[in-house]
Write a protein that holds these residues in place. Structure first.
Motif, PDB file in Angstrom:
ATOM      1  N   PHE A  53       0.839  -1.189   0.000  1.00  0.00           N
ATOM      2  CA  PHE A  53       0.000   0.000   0.000  1.00  0.00           C
ATOM      3  C   PHE A  53       0.878   1.244   0.000  1.00  0.00           C
ATOM      4  O   PHE A  53       0.900   2.010   0.955  1.00  0.00           O
ATOM      5  N   VAL A  54       1.617   1.430  -1.070  1.00  0.00           N
ATOM      6  CA  VAL A  54       2.453   2.604  -1.221  1.00  0.00           C
ATOM      7  C   VAL A  54       2.010   3.318  -2.472  1.00  0.00           C
ATOM      8  O   VAL A  54       1.802   2.704  -3.496  1.00  0.00           O
ATOM      9  N   ALA A  55       1.817   4.631  -2.395  1.00  0.00           N
ATOM     10  CA  ALA A  55       1.343   5.386  -3.547  1.00  0.00           C
ATOM     11  C   ALA A  55       2.298   6.512  -3.858  1.00  0.00           C
ATOM     12  O   ALA A  55       2.971   7.036  -2.982  1.00  0.00           O
ATOM     13  N   PHE A  56       2.348   6.896  -5.116  1.00  0.00           N
ATOM     14  CA  PHE A  56       3.104   8.058  -5.544  1.00  0.00           C
ATOM     15  C   PHE A  56       2.130   9.214  -5.704  1.00  0.00           C
ATOM     16  O   PHE A  56       1.106   9.068  -6.334  1.00  0.00           O
ATOM     17  N   ALA A  57       2.449  10.355  -5.160  1.00  0.00           N
ATOM     18  CA  ALA A  57       1.650  11.549  -5.412  1.00  0.00           C
ATOM     19  C   ALA A  57       2.310  12.307  -6.543  1.00  0.00           C
ATOM     20  O   ALA A  57       3.405  12.834  -6.394  1.00  0.00           O
ATOM     21  N   VAL A  58       1.663  12.337  -7.696  1.00  0.00           N
ATOM     22  CA  VAL A  58       2.245  12.986  -8.851  1.00  0.00           C
ATOM     23  C   VAL A  58       2.423  14.462  -8.562  1.00  0.00           C
ATOM     24  O   VAL A  58       1.535  15.142  -8.083  1.00  0.00           O
ATOM     25  N   LYS A 111      -3.982  -8.160  -9.830  1.00  0.00           N
ATOM     26  CA  LYS A 111      -5.240  -8.105 -10.561  1.00  0.00           C
ATOM     27  C   LYS A 111      -6.378  -7.680  -9.646  1.00  0.00           C
ATOM     28  O   LYS A 111      -7.171  -6.790  -9.996  1.00  0.00           O
ATOM     29  N   ASP A 112      -6.492  -8.295  -8.472  1.00  0.00           N
ATOM     30  CA  ASP A 112      -7.556  -7.908  -7.534  1.00  0.00           C
ATOM     31  C   ASP A 112      -7.397  -6.457  -7.104  1.00  0.00           C
ATOM     32  O   ASP A 112      -8.385  -5.730  -6.938  1.00  0.00           O
ATOM     33  N   TYR A 113      -6.163  -6.039  -6.888  1.00  0.00           N
ATOM     34  CA  TYR A 113      -5.878  -4.665  -6.457  1.00  0.00           C
ATOM     35  C   TYR A 113      -6.387  -3.665  -7.491  1.00  0.00           C
ATOM     36  O   TYR A 113      -7.137  -2.736  -7.164  1.00  0.00           O
ATOM     37  N   PHE A 114      -6.018  -3.863  -8.747  1.00  0.00           N
ATOM     38  CA  PHE A 114      -6.407  -2.901  -9.772  1.00  0.00           C
ATOM     39  C   PHE A 114      -7.874  -3.032 -10.168  1.00  0.00           C
ATOM     40  O   PHE A 114      -8.495  -2.038 -10.550  1.00  0.00           O
ATOM     41  N   LEU A 115      -8.454  -4.222 -10.080  1.00  0.00           N
ATOM     42  CA  LEU A 115      -9.888  -4.334 -10.322  1.00  0.00           C
ATOM     43  C   LEU A 115     -10.681  -3.570  -9.266  1.00  0.00           C
ATOM     44  O   LEU A 115     -11.707  -2.947  -9.566  1.00  0.00           O
ATOM     45  N   TYR A 116     -10.215  -3.621  -8.012  1.00  0.00           N
ATOM     46  CA  TYR A 116     -10.903  -2.857  -6.966  1.00  0.00           C
ATOM     47  C   TYR A 116     -10.853  -1.364  -7.275  1.00  0.00           C
ATOM     48  O   TYR A 116     -11.865  -0.658  -7.170  1.00  0.00           O
ATOM     49  N   GLN A 150     -13.219  -0.264  -9.918  1.00  0.00           N
ATOM     50  CA  GLN A 150     -14.562  -0.074  -9.369  1.00  0.00           C
ATOM     51  C   GLN A 150     -14.650   1.264  -8.639  1.00  0.00           C
ATOM     52  O   GLN A 150     -15.638   2.002  -8.781  1.00  0.00           O
ATOM     53  N   ALA A 151     -13.624   1.599  -7.870  1.00  0.00           N
ATOM     54  CA  ALA A 151     -13.637   2.866  -7.131  1.00  0.00           C
ATOM     55  C   ALA A 151     -13.625   4.050  -8.089  1.00  0.00           C
ATOM     56  O   ALA A 151     -14.364   5.024  -7.906  1.00  0.00           O
ATOM     57  N   TYR A 198     -14.235   3.179   1.339  1.00  0.00           N
ATOM     58  CA  TYR A 198     -13.179   4.194   1.362  1.00  0.00           C
ATOM     59  C   TYR A 198     -11.945   3.769   2.152  1.00  0.00           C
ATOM     60  O   TYR A 198     -10.984   4.530   2.253  1.00  0.00           O
ATOM     61  N   TRP A 199     -11.936   2.576   2.695  1.00  0.00           N
ATOM     62  CA  TRP A 199     -10.846   2.178   3.589  1.00  0.00           C
ATOM     63  C   TRP A 199      -9.473   2.287   2.930  1.00  0.00           C
ATOM     64  O   TRP A 199      -8.514   2.700   3.551  1.00  0.00           O
ATOM     65  N   ALA A 200      -9.356   1.863   1.684  1.00  0.00           N
ATOM     66  CA  ALA A 200      -8.034   1.824   1.047  1.00  0.00           C
ATOM     67  C   ALA A 200      -7.788   2.997   0.104  1.00  0.00           C
ATOM     68  O   ALA A 200      -6.814   3.010  -0.632  1.00  0.00           O
ATOM     69  N   ILE A 201      -8.680   3.994   0.144  1.00  0.00           N
ATOM     70  CA  ILE A 201      -8.596   5.079  -0.830  1.00  0.00           C
ATOM     71  C   ILE A 201      -7.459   6.056  -0.507  1.00  0.00           C
ATOM     72  O   ILE A 201      -6.661   6.416  -1.372  1.00  0.00           O
ATOM     73  N   TYR A 202      -7.359   6.480   0.752  1.00  0.00           N
ATOM     74  CA  TYR A 202      -6.337   7.467   1.108  1.00  0.00           C
ATOM     75  C   TYR A 202      -4.936   6.910   0.929  1.00  0.00           C
ATOM     76  O   TYR A 202      -4.053   7.575   0.368  1.00  0.00           O
TER      77      TYR A 202
END
Length: 378
Positions: free
Chosen positions: A15-20, A307-312, A315-316, A355-359
């Motif tokens: 669960f690591v994201a890049f902020a562009v 695959k499950d990660y990006f399919l979720y 949907q979001a 919304y749990w995994a959105i932030y």
């Protein structure tokens, strides 16, 4: 698990994201950094598709989640479903701002609008194959018998409340069929189907009525939505495809919270379209999804988890956009007049779980949809 790196920035983890735009320094400019992010997001995300080799659970049979291809732009939601023998092909339509507005359990909440039937009798009993490309937000389908074959490309435009369906006859024989527009009856509703004077557009209107007009199940606040469909470049709604030929269908849906006159607005929306405008619409659609995927990126190194990660998150991205009318328990895709738990805003983990995994994945704009129902209830 692999690290993804750009210049001086490299990360590893689930669960690591890049902020562009937050990367600074190093030899790469911000524009070069963004270009690398776009290339990497396309490389990783475009590997994954939602594939179905048989029709999913017919949409109206369940008060819960839908086992069918889903499309959406946060405002207009579409479910692709079918009957037992694969035809007619049905495009169920839902609107974030169209609900039955009445309090008390099972008396109000999100409701379906209706949909579009694509009926090609010769394809009855055909095979079924759909692929949802999550990177582009475009769904492809193929339906075939021994000598007949139809391919579709379809998407809900990211920037407008329009469903675009492209049909291609890639078989050896001509295909003929019809389009049917419908509004799903509900408790306390009134529906109307009409054709414009030229015969090129069919419209449907659905209302939830209040007072005596609503009968035994009136709404407390009346609501109305309208939809219109047209085959672009044709004077009627017939389908007649010779081998190798194409047709493009456009469907619009608006509610009384979107427009003062929804029936007039949806007719204008589909009548204004031509081939060039559809191309521009798809370009903007692709650009929206490219920007969406670029805002967060991870390379897990496990294809099943990825695959499950990006399919979720597909949907979001398809459902969490409307800050005024965010989705309830079943996202945009409510296809039953009596959905379980009303399909509404239960202000416990049922509503919050969307919304749990959105932030943590940096989809901040999707997270903003959470706040309005909470504030309205305070």
């Amino acid at each position: 698990m692999k690290a993804v790196g750009f210049g001086r920035l490299a990360v590893t983890g689930l669960f690591v994201a890049f902020a562009v735009g937050q990367a600074r320094g190093g030899t790469d400019s911000q524009a070069a950094y963004l270009k690398k992010m776009e290339a990497e997001s396309q490389r990783i995300v475009s590997k994954y598709k939602a594939v179905m080799d048989a029709p999913g659970q017919p949409a109206p049979s369940s008060r819960n989640v839908i086992g069918c291809p889903i499309l959406g732009n946060g405002s207009l939601g579409v479910v692709i479903s079918t009957g037992q023998q694969a035809w007619p092909l049905q495009f169920w339509t839902c609107k974030s701002s169209f609900s039955k507005l009445r309090h008390d359990h099972r008396k109000g909440g999100p409701r379906p609008f209706g949909g579009l039937d694509l009926n090609i009798p010769a394809l009855k009993g055909s095979t079924w194959h759909t692929e949802q490309d999550v990177y582009s937000g475009i769904t492809a389908g193929k339906f075939a018998t021994n000598f007949l074959s139809l391919s579709i490309r379809t998407y809900v435009a990211a920037t407008e409340d329009l469903l675009i369906v492209e049909l291609t006859n890639d078989g050896k024989e001509p295909l003929t069929g019809t389009l049917g527009m419908w509004a799903m009856p509900g408790r306390g509703t009134r529906e109307k189907i009409s054709t414009n004077e030229a015969g090129s557009v069919v419209s449907a209107v659905k209302e939830y009525l209040s007072g005596a007009e609503g009968g035994t199940h009136p709404a407390e606040i009346p609501t109305l939505a309208a939809s219109a469909v047209r085959v672009i470049g044709q004077k009627d709604l017939s389908i007649a495809l010779k081998p190798g030929k194409m047709a493009t269908i456009a469907l619009a849906l608006k509610s009384n919270y979107d427009e003062k006159d929804p029936p007039a607005a949806v007719q204008k929306l589909v009548l204004d379209l031509d081939g060039k405008k559809v191309k521009d619409l798809e370009q903007k659609h692709r650009e929206w999804w490219k920007t969406y995927w670029t805002s967060s990126l991870i390379d897990i190194g496990d294809a099943a988890l990825e695959k499950d990660y990006f399919l979720y998150y597909y949907q979001a991205g398809s459902s969490l956009r409307d800050k005024v009318f965010p989705p309830g328990l079943f996202g945009l895709w409510t296809t039953h007049d009596d959905p379980n738990w009303c399909g509404d805003y239960h202000l416990n983990f049922d509503f919050q779980s969307q919304y749990w995994a959105i932030y943590k994945a940096n989809y901040i704009r999707q997270a903003e949809c959470f706040h309005q129902p909470v504030l309205d209830f305070m």
